[in-house]
Design a protein around this motif. Structure first.
Motif, PDB file in Angstrom:
ATOM      1  N   SER A   1       0.832  -1.207   0.000  1.00 44.36           N
ATOM      2  CA  SER A   1       0.000   0.000   0.000  1.00 44.36           C
ATOM      3  C   SER A   1       0.865   1.256   0.000  1.00 44.36           C
ATOM      4  O   SER A   1       0.519   2.261  -0.623  1.00 44.36           O
ATOM      5  N   GLY A  50       1.779   2.007  -3.353  1.00 44.38           N
ATOM      6  CA  GLY A  50       0.651   2.263  -4.243  1.00 44.38           C
ATOM      7  C   GLY A  50       0.135   1.033  -4.952  1.00 44.38           C
ATOM      8  O   GLY A  50      -0.669   1.144  -5.886  1.00 44.38           O
ATOM      9  N   SER A  89      -1.106   2.849   3.333  1.00 40.78           N
ATOM     10  CA  SER A  89      -1.408   4.007   2.487  1.00 40.78           C
ATOM     11  C   SER A  89      -1.330   5.303   3.292  1.00 40.78           C
ATOM     12  O   SER A  89      -0.966   6.361   2.757  1.00 40.78           O
TER      13      SER A  89
END
Length: 279
Positions: free
Chosen positions: A217, A220, A232
């Motif tokens: 994450s 990406g 993220s």
């Protein structure tokens, strides 16, 4: 009764008790996220962008869009828990099947399977997951699948080693002499004895799955915005480490604590389930 005795033995270990508490806390966060979160994860408070912890009614502050960090952290626990369960489930199930076949039948079958597993293990864990994500494409499901597949070689080697320990034991030989088929011997004599090993190794691999998802994450390749995940959140925070360090501190602590919890529980399970370590 046996479950109660097992739980008592497990809780005698302080590290197992701490690990179990951490995992239960993550489970509560994941199951009751809508009740625990103080804000909607996509709500933007433009009056309090880069808010420090406690400012504007935001417990952990806000990110560069004014989104509440605490709420996003709470909802991110769902992703980490789901990835751990699904990825470890895939790795342990397929790895167990491959390891049992290799260890039980031996010979050429064992040699071929193990050389394939050795070839996969020669690649760095995260690099192999990234390569698989490049083929499968970004997304939560693909991330869980990639992490689970990457876990198969290590599971298969651990299971194979355990099978080799019991394959030539007297109770297995007796079952064969009594006319038991290979499937019968595996299902009712080999598997019951190696299940503790599988459980211990699976619990320890939860931490690896969480870190792998966070890594994907962060790059990406894992879960896509606007759905929050701890990885993220770290990726979004990397450009604001000096402006708003709390954007990186809290998801980093969440990953650290969750991995520590699963490792502590895994060590506790090993002490309880491994007869060689049982007092």
């Amino acid at each position: 009764m046996r479950a109660a005795q097992f739980l008592r033995r497990l809780l005698r270990s302080k590290q197992a008790a701490v690990g179990l508490f951490v995992i239960l806390a993550i489970l509560v966060l994941a199951l009751f996220s809508p009740l625990i979160a103080t804000h909607e994860v996509e709500d933007m408070d433009f009056m309090h962008i880069f808010a420090l912890p406690g400012e504007g009614g935001h417990l952990f502050g806000t990110d560069d869009y004014g989104r509440d960090l605490f709420s996003r952290l709470v909802y991110g626990s769902r992703v980490s828990l789901m990835v751990g369960i699904v990825a470890v489930g895939i790795g342990s199930l397929l790895g167990t099947v491959i390891g049992v076949i290799a260890g039980f039948f031996g010979g050429l079958v064992d040699s071929i399977i193990m050389r394939i597993m050795d070839a996969l293990l020669s690649f760095p864990y995260v690099l192999l997951a990234i390569a698989m994500m490049a083929v499968l494409g970004p997304g939560l499901f693909n991330a869980m699948l990639a992490i689970g597949i990457v876990m198969i070689p290590s599971f298969s080697r651990v299971v194979r080693s355990a099978v080799l320990t019991y394959r030539n034991e007297e109770f297995v030989t007796a079952a064969r002499l009594m006319g038991g088929s290979n499937l019968w011997v595996i299902m009712f004599h080999i598997l019951p004895n190696i299940i503790p090993t599988i459980i211990i190794y699976a619990s320890l691999n939860f931490a690896g799955a969480i870190i792998s998802e966070a890594t994907l994450s962060f790059l990406g390749l894992g879960i896509q915005p606007p759905t929050p995940s701890w990885g993220s959140m770290l990726s979004e925070a990397k450009n604001y480490l000096q402006t708003a360090p709390n954007m990186a501190i809290f998801p980093g602590i969440a990953i650290l604590v969750s991995c520590l919890g699963f490792n502590l529980l895994g060590d506790g399970l090993r002490d309880v389930l491994d007869p060689r370590l049982r007092s």
